[in-house]
Scaffold this active site. Structure first.
Site, PDB file in Angstrom:
ATOM      1  N   GLY A  24       0.856  -1.191   0.000  1.00 40.93           N
ATOM      2  CA  GLY A  24       0.000   0.000   0.000  1.00 40.93           C
ATOM      3  C   GLY A  24       0.890   1.238   0.000  1.00 40.93           C
ATOM      4  O   GLY A  24       2.048   1.196  -0.434  1.00 40.93           O
TER       5      GLY A  24
ATOM      6  N   ILE B 203       2.372   2.879   2.446  1.00 35.97           N
ATOM      7  CA  ILE B 203       3.604   2.824   3.239  1.00 35.97           C
ATOM      8  C   ILE B 203       4.606   1.869   2.570  1.00 35.97           C
ATOM      9  O   ILE B 203       5.804   2.163   2.479  1.00 35.97           O
ATOM     10  CB  ILE B 203       3.316   2.397   4.693  1.00 35.97           C
ATOM     11  CG1 ILE B 203       2.378   3.419   5.361  1.00 35.97           C
ATOM     12  CG2 ILE B 203       4.610   2.274   5.492  1.00 35.97           C
ATOM     13  CD1 ILE B 203       1.855   2.993   6.730  1.00 35.97           C
TER      14      ILE B 203
ATOM     15  N   ILE C 202       6.471  -3.583  10.828  1.00 32.27           N
ATOM     16  CA  ILE C 202       5.978  -2.259  11.257  1.00 32.27           C
ATOM     17  C   ILE C 202       4.473  -2.197  11.022  1.00 32.27           C
ATOM     18  O   ILE C 202       3.900  -1.114  10.983  1.00 32.27           O
ATOM     19  CB  ILE C 202       6.670  -1.096  10.506  1.00 32.27           C
ATOM     20  CG1 ILE C 202       6.630  -1.336   8.986  1.00 32.27           C
ATOM     21  CG2 ILE C 202       8.089  -0.895  11.000  1.00 32.27           C
ATOM     22  CD1 ILE C 202       7.006  -0.113   8.171  1.00 32.27           C
ATOM     23  N   ALA C 203       3.844  -3.379  10.855  1.00 33.49           N
ATOM     24  CA  ALA C 203       2.432  -3.400  10.463  1.00 33.49           C
ATOM     25  C   ALA C 203       1.523  -3.455  11.693  1.00 33.49           C
ATOM     26  O   ALA C 203       1.032  -2.430  12.179  1.00 33.49           O
ATOM     27  CB  ALA C 203       2.190  -4.570   9.537  1.00 33.49           C
ATOM     28  N   ARG C 204       1.321  -4.647  12.219  1.00 31.49           N
ATOM     29  CA  ARG C 204       0.473  -4.848  13.405  1.00 31.49           C
ATOM     30  C   ARG C 204       0.901  -6.139  14.076  1.00 31.49           C
ATOM     31  O   ARG C 204       1.298  -7.101  13.393  1.00 31.49           O
ATOM     32  CB  ARG C 204      -0.994  -5.024  12.998  1.00 31.49           C
ATOM     33  CG  ARG C 204      -1.809  -3.760  12.914  1.00 31.49           C
ATOM     34  CD  ARG C 204      -2.060  -3.130  14.284  1.00 31.49           C
ATOM     35  NE  ARG C 204      -2.842  -1.924  14.181  1.00 31.49           N
ATOM     36  CZ  ARG C 204      -2.372  -0.693  13.959  1.00 31.49           C
ATOM     37  NH1 ARG C 204      -1.078  -0.493  13.815  1.00 31.49           N
ATOM     38  NH2 ARG C 204      -3.175   0.354  13.897  1.00 31.49           N
TER      39      ARG C 204
ATOM     40  N   GLU D 130       0.409  -6.543  22.432  1.00 27.86           N
ATOM     41  CA  GLU D 130       1.118  -5.395  22.974  1.00 27.86           C
ATOM     42  C   GLU D 130       0.191  -4.558  23.855  1.00 27.86           C
ATOM     43  O   GLU D 130      -1.010  -4.541  23.609  1.00 27.86           O
ATOM     44  CB  GLU D 130       1.714  -4.534  21.839  1.00 27.86           C
ATOM     45  CG  GLU D 130       0.687  -3.899  20.910  1.00 27.86           C
ATOM     46  CD  GLU D 130       1.336  -3.108  19.780  1.00 27.86           C
ATOM     47  OE1 GLU D 130       2.207  -3.645  19.080  1.00 27.86           O
ATOM     48  OE2 GLU D 130       0.928  -1.933  19.625  1.00 27.86           O
TER      49      GLU D 130
ATOM     50  N   HIS E 185       6.000   0.305  19.229  1.00 29.62           N
ATOM     51  CA  HIS E 185       4.948   0.823  18.341  1.00 29.62           C
ATOM     52  C   HIS E 185       5.094   2.335  18.119  1.00 29.62           C
ATOM     53  O   HIS E 185       4.209   3.119  18.460  1.00 29.62           O
ATOM     54  CB  HIS E 185       3.553   0.475  18.885  1.00 29.62           C
ATOM     55  CG  HIS E 185       2.490   0.526  17.828  1.00 29.62           C
ATOM     56  ND1 HIS E 185       1.375  -0.264  17.853  1.00 29.62           N
ATOM     57  CD2 HIS E 185       2.367   1.274  16.705  1.00 29.62           C
ATOM     58  CE1 HIS E 185       0.604   0.003  16.804  1.00 29.62           C
ATOM     59  NE2 HIS E 185       1.201   0.939  16.087  1.00 29.62           N
ATOM     60  N   ILE E 186       6.226   2.712  17.520  1.00 32.45           N
ATOM     61  CA  ILE E 186       6.497   4.143  17.304  1.00 32.45           C
ATOM     62  C   ILE E 186       6.582   4.485  15.814  1.00 32.45           C
ATOM     63  O   ILE E 186       7.136   5.520  15.443  1.00 32.45           O
ATOM     64  CB  ILE E 186       7.804   4.583  18.020  1.00 32.45           C
ATOM     65  CG1 ILE E 186       9.023   3.793  17.493  1.00 32.45           C
ATOM     66  CG2 ILE E 186       7.672   4.437  19.531  1.00 32.45           C
ATOM     67  CD1 ILE E 186      10.364   4.407  17.892  1.00 32.45           C
TER      68      ILE E 186
HETATM   69  C1  DGY Z   1      -1.501   3.419  12.824  1.00 28.93           C
HETATM   70  O1  DGY Z   1      -1.752   4.562  12.419  1.00 28.93           O
HETATM   71  O2  DGY Z   1      -2.200   2.463  12.531  1.00 28.93           O
HETATM   72  C2  DGY Z   1      -0.329   3.272  13.694  1.00 28.93           C
HETATM   73  O3  DGY Z   1       0.008   1.959  13.920  1.00 28.93           O
HETATM   74  C3  DGY Z   1      -0.560   3.994  15.000  1.00 28.93           C
HETATM   75  O4  DGY Z   1       0.584   4.687  15.260  1.00 28.93           O
END
Ligand code: DGY
Length: 326
Positions: free
Chosen positions: A155, A157, A237-239, A268, A286-287
């Site tokens: 997507g 990102i 860096i997703a979920r 988390e 989660h930053i």
């Molecule tokens: C999002 O926007 O989904 C991020 O993971 C929150 O910082």
């Protein structure tokens, strides 16, 4: 009388000020995390909810607030909200896409480089006073430049991750629910579409950027890790939940893959403590979107969505247009 809204977590005072121009705002600047019962209790009598990824906006919560009209999440991800239940109840749901793409892509690269080049591990070594002499094989890692990065979830990102690889003279392969257009592929450093398994075998490093849903649960588990190169780095860096964290910890211990950079965890903030026993990981809490301008843009976007939704306009980032009453 102004409509009343609930802001569930602490947020920039400027954003509370913006919301207060339109609404009676119940805010939470002490930043307590509300459980489901507390959320239900505080939502009574509110027409709008400014929610955060830490809030479980379940069907139960939604059904307990008959007057609720809009849930505006301060995140691009919205797996914390039962959108189907909201739609059924005629409640508009919004998120904050786009404003965080570049910042989150930056963190993906930071984790990739930190893990592959053993930055965290060697810093801990230095801080512990263990560095007594330089040696030819001290902290040998994997190269980033010239390598092939595999992006799963191409997507906005994912494409931002791919574009950054041009400067490192890299190849990009990607896997996604649907293929990009030839123009998008060209812009994303001539990214080449592969099936998931072929990507895992081909890529030198893999970055996960796909949204969480029951269908993407454990997209990466033991079987997928076994396909990756032993020199590879995995970045999430997703979920949390997209990776089977226990399987990842096991793979990192056994050397199935070389390293991982992880920003999001299953359950988390109560992550698997096995991560802390590993040296070959770079871990962040989660930053991904945590730069000041980006978090401000996310908060302002969520506020504007709420203002639009509660004044009868179509909010800019509406996720469920079918919830709008004719
Ligand atoms: C999002 O926007 O989904 C991020 O993971 C929150 O910082």
């Amino acid at each position: 009388m102004k409509p009343t809204v609930l802001v569930t977590r602490a947020v920039f005072p400027e954003v509370i000020e913006l919301l207060s121009q339109h609404f009676d705002v119940e805010s939470n600047q002490v930043d307590e995390v509300y459980g489901e019962d507390e959320l239900k209790r505080r939502l009574q009598g509110k027409v709008g909810l400014f929610s955060n990824p830490t809030d479980g906006v379940s069907a139960d919560v939604i059904r307990s607030v008959p007057g609720l009209k809009a849930v505006c999440n301060m995140a691009v991800g919205y797996n914390n909200i039962d959108v189907a239940a909201a739609t059924e109840a005629g409640i508009l749901v919004t998120n904050t896409p786009d404003v965080l793409n570049e910042t989150t892509a930056d963190l993906g690269w930071a984790l990739l480089m930190a893990a592959a080049r053993r930055v965290t591990e060697s810093e801990h070594y230095l801080r512990a006073g263990l560095w007594k002499k330089w040696s030819y094989d001290g902290f040998l890692g994997a190269d980033i430049h010239g390598s092939t990065v595999g992006v799963i979830g191409m997507g906005r990102i994912g494409q931002a991750i791919a574009r950054r690889s041009i400067g490192f003279d890299m190849q990009v392969v990607y896997h996604n629910r649907s293929r990009l257009t030839p123009e998008q592929e060209a812009y994303a450093n001539h990214a080449r579409y592969l099936g998931k398994e072929e990507l895992l075998r081909t890529a030198d490093h893999v970055v996960l950027v796909l949204p969480y849903s029951p269908a993407s649960h454990h997209t990466i588990g033991a079987a997928e890790l076994a396909l990756m190169k032993p020199t590879a780095t995995l970045v999430n860096i997703a979920r949390g939940g997209i990776v089977d964290d226990a399987a990842l910890i096991d793979a990192l211990k056994r050397g199935t893959i070389a390293a991982a950079g992880i920003d999001v965890f299953e359950n988390e903030p109560a992550f698997n403590p096995g991560f802390l026993e590993l040296k070959n990981v770079a871990l962040t809490p989660h930053i991904g979107s945590a730069s000041r301008p980006t978090r401000m843009a996310m908060a302002t976007t969520a506020a504007r969505n709420l203002i639009a939704a509660l004044s009868g306009q179509v909010p800019p980032n509406l996720l469920n247009p079918e919830a709008r009453q004719p």
